[in-house]
Design an enzyme around this catalytic site. Structure first.
Site, PDB file in Angstrom:
ATOM      1  CG  ASP A 199     131.333  58.578  24.057  1.00  0.00           C
ATOM      2  OD1 ASP A 199     131.799  58.933  22.965  1.00  0.00           O
ATOM      3  OD2 ASP A 199     130.321  57.867  24.172  1.00  0.00           O
ATOM      4  CG  ASP A 223     126.163  78.599  16.864  1.00  0.00           C
ATOM      5  OD1 ASP A 223     127.096  79.288  17.307  1.00  0.00           O
ATOM      6  OD2 ASP A 223     125.249  78.157  17.571  1.00  0.00           O
ATOM      7  CG  ASP A 252     131.856  81.764   6.558  1.00  0.00           C
ATOM      8  OD1 ASP A 252     131.010  82.475   7.141  1.00  0.00           O
ATOM      9  OD2 ASP A 252     133.073  81.988   6.594  1.00  0.00           O
ATOM     10  CG  HIS A 282     128.083  79.805  20.660  1.00  0.00           C
ATOM     11  ND1 HIS A 282     126.945  79.498  19.936  1.00  0.00           N
ATOM     12  CD2 HIS A 282     127.646  80.265  21.856  1.00  0.00           C
ATOM     13  CE1 HIS A 282     125.871  79.750  20.665  1.00  0.00           C
ATOM     14  NE2 HIS A 282     126.271  80.228  21.842  1.00  0.00           N
ATOM     15  CB  VAL A 321     110.428  79.442  16.818  1.00  0.00           C
ATOM     16  CG1 VAL A 321     111.793  79.173  17.440  1.00  0.00           C
ATOM     17  CG2 VAL A 321     110.582  80.164  15.480  1.00  0.00           C
ATOM     18  CG  ASP A 367     107.283  76.706  22.539  1.00  0.00           C
ATOM     19  OD1 ASP A 367     106.099  77.022  22.700  1.00  0.00           O
ATOM     20  OD2 ASP A 367     108.016  77.224  21.670  1.00  0.00           O
ATOM     21  CB  SER A 373     123.837  79.042  23.636  1.00  0.00           C
ATOM     22  OG  SER A 373     123.557  80.323  23.157  1.00  0.00           O
TER      23      SER A 373
END
Length: 392
Positions: free
Chosen positions: A26, A59, A100, A123, A241, A265, A298
């Site tokens: 890549d 997102d 959406d 993002h 979560v 975590d 993020s």
């Protein structure tokens, strides 16, 4: 007995094959420094993923036409494109590639409602590329998971703002439509009982929710004192979560990352991340398909989501709790001893190859093998990984 046979067949295949190090071709691989730090190459010598695994990217929207993502986007097999009929009766018309919830339509790409903020528009695509950009294709960047599919679910507008009601719908959409992992690289400070219920129901349905712990300049916020969601949703006995904090290149606390033992975590690299961008050829703002360098929890969260998807692909029956345990048992230590962040950034920093080794050892024990047998299997697998780099 069938499970035990499957486990040891996997082991046989690992040790019997010629040792070949997987180094993808890549263009910008050298820019992706974090892949070596989390031992992605070692993981790729074990597995590069499973196309049956679906990761929902909840997102700001994902560029589904991006040259490094277009082949990785989930397709709703129950829906016929552009016939204006809800063929699969899931409540969403023509949702062939996601939904959406901002525009209430079937185009999950970033939009310009309420204005344009470059980082917000990019993002979701950055997150998606970290997880599963098409790898080893002589272009762009390498996704951590080579084969998993991406389900784009948009809940954030053009400036990165969204509403909890849409996040709730997004979680339920992802679960209903077959997501195995849900990545949520966003945070909010308001508790919502319905949102909590949706997260709990996802967990109970066997879907792992991975969420960023959030960012705050000047050292981050202690989430034991200031709670954020969805990373801090949990029950009395179950942690619904997998909360992800950000580390830096020295495995120390990234100076913006929130932290706190109640909600965090695990940690993953979260600085100087190069990736896929929201791309429109010839556009003065979005005319480049790749770029960087991004900081934040993020971009740490999707690394954990991709690793979780590798585990789910190798062990389809693994539960969210088992994935969490496996990831935590396999971490590398963080360089935070003697600091405010000691014991507050989860079990340690993500090690993807280590997680796959631990998963195999746990599978041996679950199939009736002894701890000694499990350790021997794990040692042989580690030797295979190490030999691959020597041969390279």
């Amino acid at each position: 007995m069938r499970q035990k046979i499957a486990v040891f067949l996997l082991f046989f295949l690992i040790v019997a094959q010629p040792v070949l190090a997987r180094t993808p071709a890549d263009t910008y691989l050298a820019e992706q420094w974090y892949l070596d730090q989390i031992d992605a190459p070692g993981a790729w010598n074990i597995t590069v993923g499973n196309r049956d695994v679906v990761i929902a990217v909840v997102d700001s929207g994902v560029d589904i036409d991006h040259p490094d993502l277009e082949d990785k986007i989930w397709t709703n097999a129950g829906e016929t494109a552009d016939d204006v009929i809800d063929n699969d009766r899931n409540g969403y018309v023509d949702d062939v590639h996601g939904w959406d919830f901002i525009g209430n339509d079937n185009d999950p790409r970033a939009g310009t409602e309420n204005g344009i903020y470059d980082d917000a528009m990019n993002h979701g695509t950055i997150v998606a590329g970290i997880i599963a950009a098409k790898t080893d294709n002589d272009r762009g960047v390498a996704g951590l998971n080579w084969r998993a599919r991406l389900m784009p679910v948009r809940i954030l507008d053009g400036v990165g703002v969204g509403e909890t009601k849409d996040a709730i719908k997004a979680v339920r959409y992802a679960v209903k439509n077959g997501a195995d992992v849900i990545n949520m690289s966003f945070t909010g400070f308001s508790y919502d009982e319905k949102f909590e219920r949706a997260i709990r129901e996802a967990y109970e349905a066997g879907v792992l929710v991975v969420a960023a712990t959030g960012n705050e300049s000047g050292g981050g916020v202690n989430l034991n004192e200031t709670v954020i969601y969805p990373a801090c949703f949990r029950g009395l006995d179950d942690d619904w979560v997998l909360g992800v904090a950000a580390s830096d290149k020295d495995d120390a606390h990234a100076d913006f990352s929130n932290y706190g033992s109640d909600c965090t975590d695990i940690s993953a690299p979260g600085i100087d991340i190069f990736g896929a961008l929201n791309y429109k050829s010839g556009d003065p703002i979005f005319g480049e398909p790749y770029g960087g360098y991004y900081d934040g929890t993020s971009v740490a969260s999707p690394m954990v989501s991709a690793a979780a998807a590798l585990l789910r692909g190798a062990y389809p029956d693994i539960t969210p709790a088992e994935i969490k345990t496996t990831l935590q048992l396999s971490v590398d230590p963080l360089n935070v001893r003697g600091t405010t962040y000691a014991g507050q950034m989860g079990a340690g920093r993500l090690n993807v190859a280590g997680a796959l080794v631990i998963a195999l050892k746990l599978a041996v024990i679950a199939a009736g093998g002894s701890q000694l047998e499990a350790d021997e299997v794990g040692a042989r697998l580690m030797m295979t990984i190490e030999e691959s780099f020597v041969s390279e």
